[in-house]
Design a protein around this motif. Structure first.
Motif, PDB file in Angstrom:
ATOM      1  N   LEU A  43      36.270  51.716   9.998  1.00 31.94           N
ATOM      2  CA  LEU A  43      36.039  51.834  11.289  1.00 31.94           C
ATOM      3  C   LEU A  43      35.078  51.089  12.127  1.00 31.94           C
ATOM      4  O   LEU A  43      35.109  50.702  12.950  1.00 31.94           O
ATOM      5  CB  LEU A  43      35.572  53.589  11.373  1.00 31.94           C
ATOM      6  N   VAL A  44      33.916  50.715  11.081  1.00 34.66           N
ATOM      7  CA  VAL A  44      32.686  49.780  11.461  1.00 34.66           C
ATOM      8  C   VAL A  44      33.556  48.318  11.728  1.00 34.66           C
ATOM      9  O   VAL A  44      33.019  47.749  12.591  1.00 34.66           O
ATOM     10  CB  VAL A  44      31.592  49.864  10.501  1.00 34.66           C
ATOM     11  N   GLU A  45      33.959  47.955  10.995  1.00 32.71           N
ATOM     12  CA  GLU A  45      34.721  46.745  10.967  1.00 32.71           C
ATOM     13  C   GLU A  45      35.563  46.581  12.090  1.00 32.71           C
ATOM     14  O   GLU A  45      35.801  45.565  12.749  1.00 32.71           O
ATOM     15  CB  GLU A  45      35.484  46.443   9.767  1.00 32.71           C
ATOM     16  N   GLU A  46      36.448  47.632  12.263  1.00 32.23           N
ATOM     17  CA  GLU A  46      37.491  47.687  13.591  1.00 32.23           C
ATOM     18  C   GLU A  46      36.875  47.855  14.853  1.00 32.23           C
ATOM     19  O   GLU A  46      37.348  47.103  15.740  1.00 32.23           O
ATOM     20  CB  GLU A  46      38.609  48.728  13.098  1.00 32.23           C
ATOM     21  N   TYR A  47      35.784  48.825  15.009  1.00 33.51           N
ATOM     22  CA  TYR A  47      35.364  49.176  16.503  1.00 33.51           C
ATOM     23  C   TYR A  47      34.073  48.663  16.625  1.00 33.51           C
ATOM     24  O   TYR A  47      33.037  48.896  15.868  1.00 33.51           O
ATOM     25  CB  TYR A  47      35.483  50.732  16.823  1.00 33.51           C
ATOM     26  N   ASP A  48      34.036  47.654  17.661  1.00 28.50           N
ATOM     27  CA  ASP A  48      32.497  47.006  17.801  1.00 28.50           C
ATOM     28  C   ASP A  48      31.316  48.179  18.111  1.00 28.50           C
ATOM     29  O   ASP A  48      30.158  47.642  18.086  1.00 28.50           O
ATOM     30  CB  ASP A  48      32.606  46.069  19.011  1.00 28.50           C
ATOM     31  N   ASP A  49      31.754  49.239  18.618  1.00 30.20           N
ATOM     32  CA  ASP A  49      30.549  50.187  18.830  1.00 30.20           C
ATOM     33  C   ASP A  49      30.354  51.231  18.034  1.00 30.20           C
ATOM     34  O   ASP A  49      29.256  52.257  17.974  1.00 30.20           O
ATOM     35  CB  ASP A  49      30.913  50.712  20.378  1.00 30.20           C
ATOM     36  N   VAL A  50      30.888  51.006  16.805  1.00 28.17           N
ATOM     37  CA  VAL A  50      30.487  51.987  15.645  1.00 28.17           C
ATOM     38  C   VAL A  50      29.570  51.200  14.765  1.00 28.17           C
ATOM     39  O   VAL A  50      29.871  50.200  14.215  1.00 28.17           O
ATOM     40  CB  VAL A  50      31.793  52.189  14.914  1.00 28.17           C
ATOM     41  N   ARG A  51      28.473  51.805  14.374  1.00 23.05           N
ATOM     42  CA  ARG A  51      27.593  51.143  13.651  1.00 23.05           C
ATOM     43  C   ARG A  51      27.569  51.744  12.254  1.00 23.05           C
ATOM     44  O   ARG A  51      27.851  53.040  12.147  1.00 23.05           O
ATOM     45  CB  ARG A  51      26.018  51.514  14.120  1.00 23.05           C
ATOM     46  N   ARG A  52      26.886  50.898  11.315  1.00 19.73           N
ATOM     47  CA  ARG A  52      26.831  51.632   9.841  1.00 19.73           C
ATOM     48  C   ARG A  52      25.380  51.702   9.606  1.00 19.73           C
ATOM     49  O   ARG A  52      24.543  50.670   9.773  1.00 19.73           O
ATOM     50  CB  ARG A  52      27.617  50.678   8.693  1.00 19.73           C
ATOM     51  N   LEU A  53      24.872  52.990   9.153  1.00 20.58           N
ATOM     52  CA  LEU A  53      23.504  53.417   8.724  1.00 20.58           C
ATOM     53  C   LEU A  53      23.578  53.709   7.249  1.00 20.58           C
ATOM     54  O   LEU A  53      24.550  54.653   7.009  1.00 20.58           O
ATOM     55  CB  LEU A  53      22.868  54.213   9.351  1.00 20.58           C
ATOM     56  N   THR A  54      23.006  53.236   6.236  1.00 18.94           N
ATOM     57  CA  THR A  54      22.876  53.735   4.929  1.00 18.94           C
ATOM     58  C   THR A  54      21.933  55.027   4.659  1.00 18.94           C
ATOM     59  O   THR A  54      21.161  54.895   5.537  1.00 18.94           O
ATOM     60  CB  THR A  54      22.554  52.504   4.113  1.00 18.94           C
ATOM     61  N   ILE A  55      22.300  55.696   3.869  1.00 21.55           N
ATOM     62  CA  ILE A  55      21.708  56.796   3.520  1.00 21.55           C
ATOM     63  C   ILE A  55      20.832  56.908   2.245  1.00 21.55           C
ATOM     64  O   ILE A  55      21.652  57.102   0.984  1.00 21.55           O
ATOM     65  CB  ILE A  55      22.211  58.069   3.659  1.00 21.55           C
ATOM     66  N   GLU A 242      49.730  55.397  11.302  1.00 17.37           N
ATOM     67  CA  GLU A 242      49.481  53.882  11.161  1.00 17.37           C
ATOM     68  C   GLU A 242      48.035  53.941  11.635  1.00 17.37           C
ATOM     69  O   GLU A 242      47.648  53.829  12.458  1.00 17.37           O
ATOM     70  CB  GLU A 242      50.298  52.770  11.785  1.00 17.37           C
ATOM     71  N   LEU A 243      47.009  53.260  10.356  1.00 16.82           N
ATOM     72  CA  LEU A 243      46.029  53.222  10.803  1.00 16.82           C
ATOM     73  C   LEU A 243      45.496  51.757  11.531  1.00 16.82           C
ATOM     74  O   LEU A 243      46.262  50.704  11.193  1.00 16.82           O
ATOM     75  CB  LEU A 243      44.735  53.053   9.724  1.00 16.82           C
ATOM     76  N   GLN A 244      44.805  51.727  12.526  1.00 21.01           N
ATOM     77  CA  GLN A 244      44.199  50.537  13.100  1.00 21.01           C
ATOM     78  C   GLN A 244      43.307  49.708  12.323  1.00 21.01           C
ATOM     79  O   GLN A 244      43.179  48.676  12.323  1.00 21.01           O
ATOM     80  CB  GLN A 244      43.600  50.759  14.640  1.00 21.01           C
ATOM     81  N   SER A 245      42.618  50.626  11.494  1.00 14.14           N
ATOM     82  CA  SER A 245      41.432  49.997  10.675  1.00 14.14           C
ATOM     83  C   SER A 245      41.910  49.945   9.111  1.00 14.14           C
ATOM     84  O   SER A 245      42.639  50.731   8.958  1.00 14.14           O
ATOM     85  CB  SER A 245      40.119  50.791  11.082  1.00 14.14           C
ATOM     86  N   THR A 246      40.992  49.108   8.404  1.00 13.67           N
ATOM     87  CA  THR A 246      41.298  49.467   7.057  1.00 13.67           C
ATOM     88  C   THR A 246      40.727  50.724   6.592  1.00 13.67           C
ATOM     89  O   THR A 246      39.699  51.037   6.664  1.00 13.67           O
ATOM     90  CB  THR A 246      40.493  48.150   6.536  1.00 13.67           C
TER      91      THR A 246
END
Length: 262
Positions: A43-55, A242-246
């Motif tokens: 989802l982070v790769e496909e959508y520009d407004d989704v960020r990834r933060l690690t925990i 069908e997913l848009q993202s990987t």
């Protein structure tokens, strides 16, 4: 709206949850994925407004107020567990849930491995309250699990909808409160149901249990589910999604379903 997504290992739970996230990403102002197994990076790769933060370990010390700031800065975010232990990630989940209570935006919240994040008698109070009180009319919450019998009872009781696949453990099957159809539909080690099954769940008129489909190498390429809420009961085949993202690895706001019209 609270929705449960549950099935045994390798049935396709995270695929189903990722598809539901895609279906709802534009319907809510925020997206918060509490990603226990770090499977939603697509989802982070496909959508520009989704960020990834690690925990990592230590993130449990971040206060709800600080999380509220982080979510304001990153309203659509994957919170991916890295080195945090299960107990630490559970604390983080509670703090994030409390932070969402301070938010004035609508949000789609995905809670992966909910039986670990909100287990019986150990669920953080803010997560229980998220399921029962805070969401009002602005939250859609997916509770994803392979151990349906191990989630906090109060949370299960608050799920107005469910997307349930196959289960093997008798305890999980026993937890399914299926008023309109026999829970044996979800028995993954059988092929037929010996009791009457509603027409909506029949396959070409046959009372078959839910099926998982594999390729020649034994990899899951699709699976069947039962979607149920107060007005709908239907058998769903994930091969139609069908997913848009990987894919790796209400007064309450309704969660859009893959079979909704329009």
């Amino acid at each position: 709206m609270n929705e449960a997504v549950g099935a045994k290992t390798n049935w396709g739970k995270s695929y189903a949850a990722q598809y539901l996230a895609e279906q709802n990403i534009d319907e809510f102002e925020g997206l918060v994925i509490l990603d226990y197994k770090d499977e939603f990076t697509g989802l982070v790769e496909e959508y520009d407004d989704v960020r990834r933060l690690t925990i990592p370990s230590g993130a449990q010390n971040i206060s709800p107020e600080k999380w509220a700031e982080k979510v304001d800065e990153n309203p659509k975010v994957q919170l991916a567990r890295t080195t945090a232990t299960t107990e630490e990630f559970r604390e983080v989940a509670g703090n994030v849930a409390e932070a969402l209570s301070l938010w004035e935006k609508t949000a789609f919240v995905v809670i992966d491995e909910a039986h670990k994040v909100a287990p019986q008698s150990q669920a953080p109070d803010p997560l229980v309250t998220l399921a029962t009180t805070w969401h009002g009319d602005g939250y859609g919450v997916l509770w994803i699990t392979q151990r349906w019998a191990e989630i906090e009872t109060t949370i299960v009781a608050e799920c107005e909808a469910s997307m349930l696949g196959g289960f093997r453990d008798p305890n999980d099957l026993g937890r399914i409160e299926a008023v309109e159809y026999p829970p044996e539909v979800h028995q993954s080690i059988s092929t037929r149901v010996d009791r009457a099954v509603p027409e909506e769940l029949l396959v070409d008129g046959e009372p078959l249990t839910l099926r998982r489909f594999e390729d020649d190498e034994g990899h899951t390429i699709g699976s069947e589910w039962v979607y149920a809420d107060d007005t709908t009961l239907r058998r769903v085949d994930s091969r139609e999604w069908e997913l848009q993202s990987t894919h790796y690895g209400s007064d309450r706001k309704r969660i859009n379903q893959p079979f909704d019209d329009g």
